[in-house]
Design a protein around this motif. Structure first.
Motif, PDB file in Angstrom:
ATOM      1  N   PRO A  52      -6.457 -15.449   0.439  1.00  0.00           N
ATOM      2  CA  PRO A  52      -6.984 -16.109  -0.759  1.00  0.00           C
ATOM      3  C   PRO A  52      -6.999 -15.155  -1.958  1.00  0.00           C
ATOM      4  CG  PRO A  52      -8.785 -15.493   0.678  1.00  0.00           C
ATOM      5  CD  PRO A  52      -7.513 -15.116   1.398  1.00  0.00           C
ATOM      6  N   ASP A  53      -5.819 -14.699  -2.333  1.00  0.00           N
ATOM      7  CA  ASP A  53      -5.676 -13.820  -3.496  1.00  0.00           C
ATOM      8  C   ASP A  53      -4.391 -14.207  -4.221  1.00  0.00           C
ATOM      9  OD1 ASP A  53      -3.676 -12.817  -1.824  1.00  0.00           O
ATOM     10  OD2 ASP A  53      -4.611 -10.864  -1.550  1.00  0.00           O
ATOM     11  N   ALA A  54      -4.092 -13.535  -5.323  1.00  0.00           N
ATOM     12  CA  ALA A  54      -2.927 -13.897  -6.134  1.00  0.00           C
ATOM     13  C   ALA A  54      -1.610 -13.809  -5.354  1.00  0.00           C
ATOM     14  CB  ALA A  54      -2.877 -13.053  -7.404  1.00  0.00           C
ATOM     15  N   PRO A  55      -1.346 -12.721  -4.615  1.00  0.00           N
ATOM     16  CA  PRO A  55      -0.094 -12.690  -3.849  1.00  0.00           C
ATOM     17  C   PRO A  55      -0.023 -13.794  -2.790  1.00  0.00           C
ATOM     18  CG  PRO A  55      -0.982 -10.473  -4.068  1.00  0.00           C
ATOM     19  CD  PRO A  55      -2.034 -11.421  -4.567  1.00  0.00           C
ATOM     20  N   GLY A  56      -1.135 -14.087  -2.140  1.00  0.00           N
ATOM     21  CA  GLY A  56      -1.156 -15.162  -1.144  1.00  0.00           C
ATOM     22  C   GLY A  56      -0.869 -16.513  -1.761  1.00  0.00           C
ATOM     23  N   GLU A  57      -1.424 -16.764  -2.954  1.00  0.00           N
ATOM     24  CA  GLU A  57      -1.164 -18.023  -3.643  1.00  0.00           C
ATOM     25  C   GLU A  57       0.287 -18.107  -4.097  1.00  0.00           C
ATOM     26  OE1 GLU A  57      -3.005 -20.862  -3.971  1.00  0.00           O
ATOM     27  OE2 GLU A  57      -4.236 -19.803  -2.525  1.00  0.00           O
ATOM     28  N   LYS A  58       0.871 -16.972  -4.484  1.00  0.00           N
ATOM     29  CA  LYS A  58       2.285 -16.947  -4.883  1.00  0.00           C
ATOM     30  C   LYS A  58       3.165 -17.332  -3.687  1.00  0.00           C
ATOM     31  CE  LYS A  58       5.804 -14.031  -7.014  1.00  0.00           C
ATOM     32  NZ  LYS A  58       6.845 -13.701  -6.090  1.00  0.00           N
ATOM     33  N   CYS A  70       4.647 -29.067   3.805  1.00  0.00           N
ATOM     34  CA  CYS A  70       3.940 -28.164   4.720  1.00  0.00           C
ATOM     35  C   CYS A  70       2.453 -28.498   4.709  1.00  0.00           C
ATOM     36  CB  CYS A  70       4.121 -26.714   4.272  1.00  0.00           C
ATOM     37  SG  CYS A  70       5.801 -26.099   4.404  1.00  0.00           S
ATOM     38  N   LYS A  71       1.778 -28.133   5.778  1.00  0.00           N
ATOM     39  CA  LYS A  71       0.325 -28.244   5.827  1.00  0.00           C
ATOM     40  C   LYS A  71      -0.252 -26.924   5.327  1.00  0.00           C
ATOM     41  CE  LYS A  71       0.355 -31.617   9.464  1.00  0.00           C
ATOM     42  NZ  LYS A  71      -0.272 -32.102  10.662  1.00  0.00           N
ATOM     43  N   HIS A  72      -1.536 -26.952   4.959  1.00  0.00           N
ATOM     44  CA  HIS A  72      -2.172 -25.768   4.381  1.00  0.00           C
ATOM     45  C   HIS A  72      -3.524 -25.506   5.041  1.00  0.00           C
ATOM     46  CE1 HIS A  72       0.583 -25.528   0.866  1.00  0.00           C
ATOM     47  NE2 HIS A  72       0.722 -26.813   1.142  1.00  0.00           N
ATOM     48  N   ALA A  73      -3.768 -24.238   5.350  1.00  0.00           N
ATOM     49  CA  ALA A  73      -5.077 -23.785   5.827  1.00  0.00           C
ATOM     50  C   ALA A  73      -5.596 -22.783   4.809  1.00  0.00           C
ATOM     51  CB  ALA A  73      -4.962 -23.140   7.207  1.00  0.00           C
ATOM     52  N   PHE A  74      -6.880 -22.866   4.504  1.00  0.00           N
ATOM     53  CA  PHE A  74      -7.473 -22.012   3.485  1.00  0.00           C
ATOM     54  C   PHE A  74      -8.713 -21.301   4.011  1.00  0.00           C
ATOM     55  CE2 PHE A  74      -5.377 -25.360   1.053  1.00  0.00           C
ATOM     56  CZ  PHE A  74      -4.751 -24.649   0.040  1.00  0.00           C
ATOM     57  N   LEU A  75      -8.890 -20.071   3.563  1.00  0.00           N
ATOM     58  CA  LEU A  75     -10.127 -19.315   3.742  1.00  0.00           C
ATOM     59  C   LEU A  75     -10.689 -19.040   2.353  1.00  0.00           C
ATOM     60  CD1 LEU A  75      -8.979 -16.557   6.268  1.00  0.00           C
ATOM     61  CD2 LEU A  75     -10.690 -18.332   6.728  1.00  0.00           C
ATOM     62  N   SER A  76     -11.996 -18.956   2.255  1.00  0.00           N
ATOM     63  CA  SER A  76     -12.579 -18.510   0.987  1.00  0.00           C
ATOM     64  C   SER A  76     -12.444 -16.994   0.915  1.00  0.00           C
ATOM     65  CB  SER A  76     -14.058 -18.902   0.914  1.00  0.00           C
ATOM     66  OG  SER A  76     -14.813 -18.119   1.816  1.00  0.00           O
ATOM     67  N   ARG A  77     -12.622 -16.451  -0.268  1.00  0.00           N
ATOM     68  CA  ARG A  77     -12.551 -14.995  -0.430  1.00  0.00           C
ATOM     69  C   ARG A  77     -13.636 -14.315   0.417  1.00  0.00           C
ATOM     70  NH1 ARG A  77      -9.246 -13.109  -4.382  1.00  0.00           N
ATOM     71  NH2 ARG A  77     -10.491 -11.254  -4.806  1.00  0.00           N
ATOM     72  N   ASP A  78     -14.823 -14.915   0.473  1.00  0.00           N
ATOM     73  CA  ASP A  78     -15.901 -14.319   1.275  1.00  0.00           C
ATOM     74  C   ASP A  78     -15.558 -14.325   2.763  1.00  0.00           C
ATOM     75  OD1 ASP A  78     -17.470 -13.701  -0.918  1.00  0.00           O
ATOM     76  OD2 ASP A  78     -18.666 -15.534  -0.784  1.00  0.00           O
ATOM     77  N   GLU A  79     -14.946 -15.406   3.237  1.00  0.00           N
ATOM     78  CA  GLU A  79     -14.571 -15.480   4.650  1.00  0.00           C
ATOM     79  C   GLU A  79     -13.490 -14.462   4.998  1.00  0.00           C
ATOM     80  OE1 GLU A  79     -15.330 -20.235   5.540  1.00  0.00           O
ATOM     81  OE2 GLU A  79     -13.431 -19.594   4.641  1.00  0.00           O
ATOM     82  N   ALA A  80     -12.655 -14.106   4.031  1.00  0.00           N
ATOM     83  CA  ALA A  80     -11.525 -13.207   4.276  1.00  0.00           C
ATOM     84  C   ALA A  80     -11.802 -11.764   3.851  1.00  0.00           C
ATOM     85  CB  ALA A  80     -10.295 -13.726   3.539  1.00  0.00           C
ATOM     86  N   SER A  93     -13.481 -13.739  10.422  1.00  0.00           N
ATOM     87  CA  SER A  93     -14.047 -13.855  11.769  1.00  0.00           C
ATOM     88  C   SER A  93     -13.276 -14.909  12.553  1.00  0.00           C
ATOM     89  CB  SER A  93     -15.524 -14.257  11.690  1.00  0.00           C
ATOM     90  OG  SER A  93     -15.647 -15.608  11.263  1.00  0.00           O
ATOM     91  N   ASP A  94     -13.366 -14.833  13.864  1.00  0.00           N
ATOM     92  CA  ASP A  94     -12.711 -15.835  14.708  1.00  0.00           C
ATOM     93  C   ASP A  94     -13.208 -17.233  14.365  1.00  0.00           C
ATOM     94  OD1 ASP A  94     -11.503 -13.658  15.867  1.00  0.00           O
ATOM     95  OD2 ASP A  94     -12.476 -13.877  17.823  1.00  0.00           O
ATOM     96  N   GLU A  95     -14.506 -17.352  14.124  1.00  0.00           N
ATOM     97  CA  GLU A  95     -15.098 -18.652  13.794  1.00  0.00           C
ATOM     98  C   GLU A  95     -14.511 -19.206  12.492  1.00  0.00           C
ATOM     99  OE1 GLU A  95     -19.412 -20.489  12.473  1.00  0.00           O
ATOM    100  OE2 GLU A  95     -19.378 -18.606  13.603  1.00  0.00           O
ATOM    101  N   ASP A  96     -14.374 -18.362  11.470  1.00  0.00           N
ATOM    102  CA  ASP A  96     -13.823 -18.820  10.194  1.00  0.00           C
ATOM    103  C   ASP A  96     -12.344 -19.162  10.313  1.00  0.00           C
ATOM    104  OD1 ASP A  96     -16.239 -18.734   8.821  1.00  0.00           O
ATOM    105  OD2 ASP A  96     -15.940 -16.675   8.145  1.00  0.00           O
ATOM    106  N   LEU A  97     -11.600 -18.419  11.115  1.00  0.00           N
ATOM    107  CA  LEU A  97     -10.188 -18.751  11.342  1.00  0.00           C
ATOM    108  C   LEU A  97     -10.063 -20.128  11.988  1.00  0.00           C
ATOM    109  CD1 LEU A  97      -8.831 -15.320  12.642  1.00  0.00           C
ATOM    110  CD2 LEU A  97      -8.314 -16.400  10.430  1.00  0.00           C
ATOM    111  N   LEU A  98     -10.887 -20.383  12.995  1.00  0.00           N
ATOM    112  CA  LEU A  98     -10.845 -21.688  13.667  1.00  0.00           C
ATOM    113  C   LEU A  98     -11.237 -22.821  12.723  1.00  0.00           C
ATOM    114  CD1 LEU A  98     -12.236 -20.833  17.212  1.00  0.00           C
ATOM    115  CD2 LEU A  98      -9.941 -21.651  16.643  1.00  0.00           C
TER     116      LEU A  98
END
Length: 191
Positions: A52-58, A70-80, A93-98
């Protein structure tokens, strides 16, 4: 197949799910990688899961433009965020990835009744004090990632966010901001 940025992301995802990945190895996604992603999309389907940063969004935009649907999965900046302040899928965390994988969204057809720019302005998501913070929280609640005002409008449409989902997220945000003991609690935002 899950599109990730690098081998550490692959390792993190394999801790929580049996999956195959395609690593972009940076934000300059080459044609050979795009071809792999196209083949994966045709045969298996693709989930884009970038930082969840500029290079990832690019990377996300590049892949979505080259391989629509394509499908999309997102994490917040705090989770990542790592304990050292670095941002990346590999730090979640494993929980946030799931949770992110369970909330995968597909860009595609528009929702029956689109959310308008006026709706975003009325909800305090474009311009005004706290708009950036509100967009960030809305992105977390709807699992569509952080976006500026223009990007947010596009994502709400692309991911077919219904007016009901949007209103529910706004209500949750209002309840977080104003606890029930607050006399202003329950004040509805304009939709």
């Amino acid at each position: 197949m899950i599109v990730v940025e690098g081998k550490d992301d692959t390792k993190a995802l394999r801790r929580v799910a049996e999956c195959d990945t395609i690593e972009t190895n940076g934000s300059a996604v080459g044609e050979a990688v795009i071809e792999k992603i196209r083949l994966a999309a045709e045969r298996r389907g693709v989930i884009i899961f970038t930082d969840p940063d500029a290079p990832g969004e690019k990377i996300r935009r590049t892949v979505e433009q080259a391989v629509p649907g394509c499908k999309h999965a997102f994490l917040s900046r705090d989770e990542a965020r790592s304990t050292r302040g670095k941002i990346g899928v590999e730090h979640a965390s494993d929980e946030d990835l799931l949770k992110a994988l369970e909330a995968v969204r597909t860009a595609g057809q528009e929702a029956e009744e689109q959310i308008t720019v006026d709706d975003l302005i009325g909800a305090g998501l474009i311009a005004g004090p706290g708009a950036r913070r509100s967009r960030e929280r809305l992105g977390i609640l709807l699992r569509i990632g952080y976006a500026n005002g223009k990007q947010l409008h596009r994502r709400l449409i692309e991911f077919r966010i219904s007016r009901q989902e949007f209103a529910g997220a706004l209500e949750a945000m209002d309840n977080e901001i104003r606890p029930e003991s607050d006399p202003a609690a329950g004040k509805k935002r304009d939709l």
